[in-house]
Design a protein around this motif. Structure first.
Motif, PDB file in Angstrom:
ATOM      1  N   ARG A   1       0.831  -1.235   0.000  1.00  0.00           N
ATOM      2  CA  ARG A   1       0.000   0.000   0.000  1.00  0.00           C
ATOM      3  C   ARG A   1       0.854   1.268   0.000  1.00  0.00           C
ATOM      4  NH1 ARG A   1      -5.421  -1.996   1.843  1.00  0.00           N
ATOM      5  NH2 ARG A   1      -6.074   0.170   1.973  1.00  0.00           N
ATOM      6  N   LEU A   2       2.021   1.168  -0.613  1.00  0.00           N
ATOM      7  CA  LEU A   2       2.991   2.263  -0.600  1.00  0.00           C
ATOM      8  C   LEU A   2       3.048   2.987  -1.938  1.00  0.00           C
ATOM      9  CD1 LEU A   2       6.200   0.553   0.831  1.00  0.00           C
ATOM     10  CD2 LEU A   2       5.230   2.697   1.710  1.00  0.00           C
TER      11      LEU A   2
ATOM     12  N   LEU B   1       3.953   1.785  -5.694  1.00  0.00           N
ATOM     13  CA  LEU B   1       3.964   2.686  -6.842  1.00  0.00           C
ATOM     14  C   LEU B   1       5.211   3.546  -6.747  1.00  0.00           C
ATOM     15  CD1 LEU B   1       0.271   4.012  -6.776  1.00  0.00           C
ATOM     16  CD2 LEU B   1       1.181   1.939  -7.865  1.00  0.00           C
ATOM     17  N   VAL B   2       5.752   3.940  -7.885  1.00  0.00           N
ATOM     18  CA  VAL B   2       6.927   4.818  -7.889  1.00  0.00           C
ATOM     19  C   VAL B   2       6.649   6.010  -8.803  1.00  0.00           C
ATOM     20  CG1 VAL B   2       9.399   5.029  -8.329  1.00  0.00           C
ATOM     21  CG2 VAL B   2       8.464   2.849  -7.500  1.00  0.00           C
ATOM     22  N   LEU B   3       6.729   7.204  -8.239  1.00  0.00           N
ATOM     23  CA  LEU B   3       6.513   8.449  -8.986  1.00  0.00           C
ATOM     24  C   LEU B   3       7.825   9.216  -8.983  1.00  0.00           C
ATOM     25  CD1 LEU B   3       3.762   7.556  -7.556  1.00  0.00           C
ATOM     26  CD2 LEU B   3       3.057   9.915  -7.881  1.00  0.00           C
ATOM     27  N   ARG B   4       8.243   9.703 -10.141  1.00  0.00           N
ATOM     28  CA  ARG B   4       9.538  10.404 -10.205  1.00  0.00           C
ATOM     29  C   ARG B   4       9.459  11.644 -11.095  1.00  0.00           C
ATOM     30  NH1 ARG B   4      14.394   5.992 -10.513  1.00  0.00           N
ATOM     31  NH2 ARG B   4      15.543   7.947 -10.099  1.00  0.00           N
TER      32      ARG B   4
ATOM     33  N   VAL C   1      -0.428   7.789   6.346  1.00  0.00           N
ATOM     34  CA  VAL C   1       0.938   8.027   6.820  1.00  0.00           C
ATOM     35  C   VAL C   1       1.754   8.663   5.689  1.00  0.00           C
ATOM     36  CG1 VAL C   1       3.090   6.900   7.561  1.00  0.00           C
ATOM     37  CG2 VAL C   1       0.883   6.068   8.412  1.00  0.00           C
ATOM     38  N   VAL C   2       2.515   9.698   6.033  1.00  0.00           N
ATOM     39  CA  VAL C   2       3.461  10.280   5.066  1.00  0.00           C
ATOM     40  C   VAL C   2       4.825  10.378   5.741  1.00  0.00           C
ATOM     41  CG1 VAL C   2       1.791  11.616   3.699  1.00  0.00           C
ATOM     42  CG2 VAL C   2       2.801  12.632   5.751  1.00  0.00           C
TER      43      VAL C   2
ATOM     44  N   ASP D   1      -2.093   3.802   1.014  1.00  0.00           N
ATOM     45  CA  ASP D   1      -2.382   4.572   2.234  1.00  0.00           C
ATOM     46  C   ASP D   1      -1.124   5.192   2.856  1.00  0.00           C
ATOM     47  OD1 ASP D   1      -1.128   2.455   3.550  1.00  0.00           O
ATOM     48  OD2 ASP D   1      -2.959   1.720   4.506  1.00  0.00           O
ATOM     49  N   THR D   2       0.048   4.928   2.293  1.00  0.00           N
ATOM     50  CA  THR D   2       1.316   5.435   2.836  1.00  0.00           C
ATOM     51  C   THR D   2       2.135   6.042   1.692  1.00  0.00           C
ATOM     52  OG1 THR D   2       1.328   3.735   4.550  1.00  0.00           O
ATOM     53  CG2 THR D   2       3.449   4.765   4.035  1.00  0.00           C
TER      54      THR D   2
END
Lengths: 161, 161
Positions: free
Chosen positions: A29-30, A54-57, A139-140, A81-82
């Motif tokens: 959930r990351l 997931l990876v966002l860049r 959570v962040v 959720d994180t």
């Protein structure tokens, strides 16, 4: 186009060897938001396996409108959720002004330069927590990755609960 | 925050083992634009090593304003001359309308859904080639990655020369 051919050849070996992961929802959930920098292999840096995050860049690892668009889908469609925002040392947009970056690139844009990582990370995490449609994020965390030592610093965390 | 602790623990092993790469300029002059999807390990899929390519990721692997901002820096500061846009099968924004994605997420945004990969890739490559400040880009290519087989299809290529 030798670089294009080389990418395709490398993929042939990978495709034969990899294990398929069918579920598009990241099972931890990351979502990781980080910089485009060529010295960051996100899976290796954070010990991630296929299907976990997931990876966002983008340039700097900043929380832009495009990141909010992506996280809207990440949360509501894919169960995130994180969210971890990971910036890094020796970043090309750190310590430079918008005016300087506009001069270098010829592009009349806001480049979101970083003067102080702790401040930039807090601003970016606040933007996530302050966006109503990102309410599923619980959570962040904000990390700084040291591109020389390979280590991360755990700079700031927050949760909604 | 067990997921955050797990990321930090995984990093300790990586930091001890990795080889440092000092130069921020990708030595293959490449930038890869792809989707945030958790099933895509870009380094593994394309056989990339540290220091070879910038990696930009968002929902869908679309060429957004944020990608143009990042590529402005990638070209003028970091020497990129080749850009690959890699979309993928089974993507969450493929085959859905903006109205549907707005309904699911509660976000009043343009989500850049993909109805046809070849058309979307052509549109995205045209946006790169049509952006004056991205004049240093000489070669662009559009791939579709099959998240089930691990293979890429080489859908479209263009160069300026």
């Amino acid at each position: 186009m030798p670089e294009i051919r080389r990418l395709i050849a490398a993929n042939e070996g990978y495709a034969a060897a990899r294990a398929g992961v069918a579920d598009p929802r990241p099972n931890r959930r990351l979502a990781i938001v980080t910089c485009m920098d060529a010295r960051i292999d996100v899976f290796a840096v954070l010990g991630l396996n296929l299907g976990e995050a997931l990876v966002l860049r983008n340039a700097g690892g900043r929380v832009t409108d495009d990141v909010l668009r992506s996280l809207a889908l990440g949360t509501h469609v894919l169960g995130v959720d994180t969210v971890v925002v990971m910036q890094h040392t020796k970043c090309g947009i750190a310590g430079r002004s918008d005016a300087e970056l506009q001069e270098i690139t010829g592009a009349d844009l806001g480049f979101l330069p970083i003067m102080d990582h702790a401040a930039a990370l807090r601003e970016d995490l606040d933007r996530i927590l302050g966006t109503p449609f990102l309410d599923p994020v619980r959570v962040v965390a904000g990390f700084v990755y040291d591109v020389e030592s390979g280590e991360i610093s755990d700079v700031v965390r927050a949760d909604r609960d």
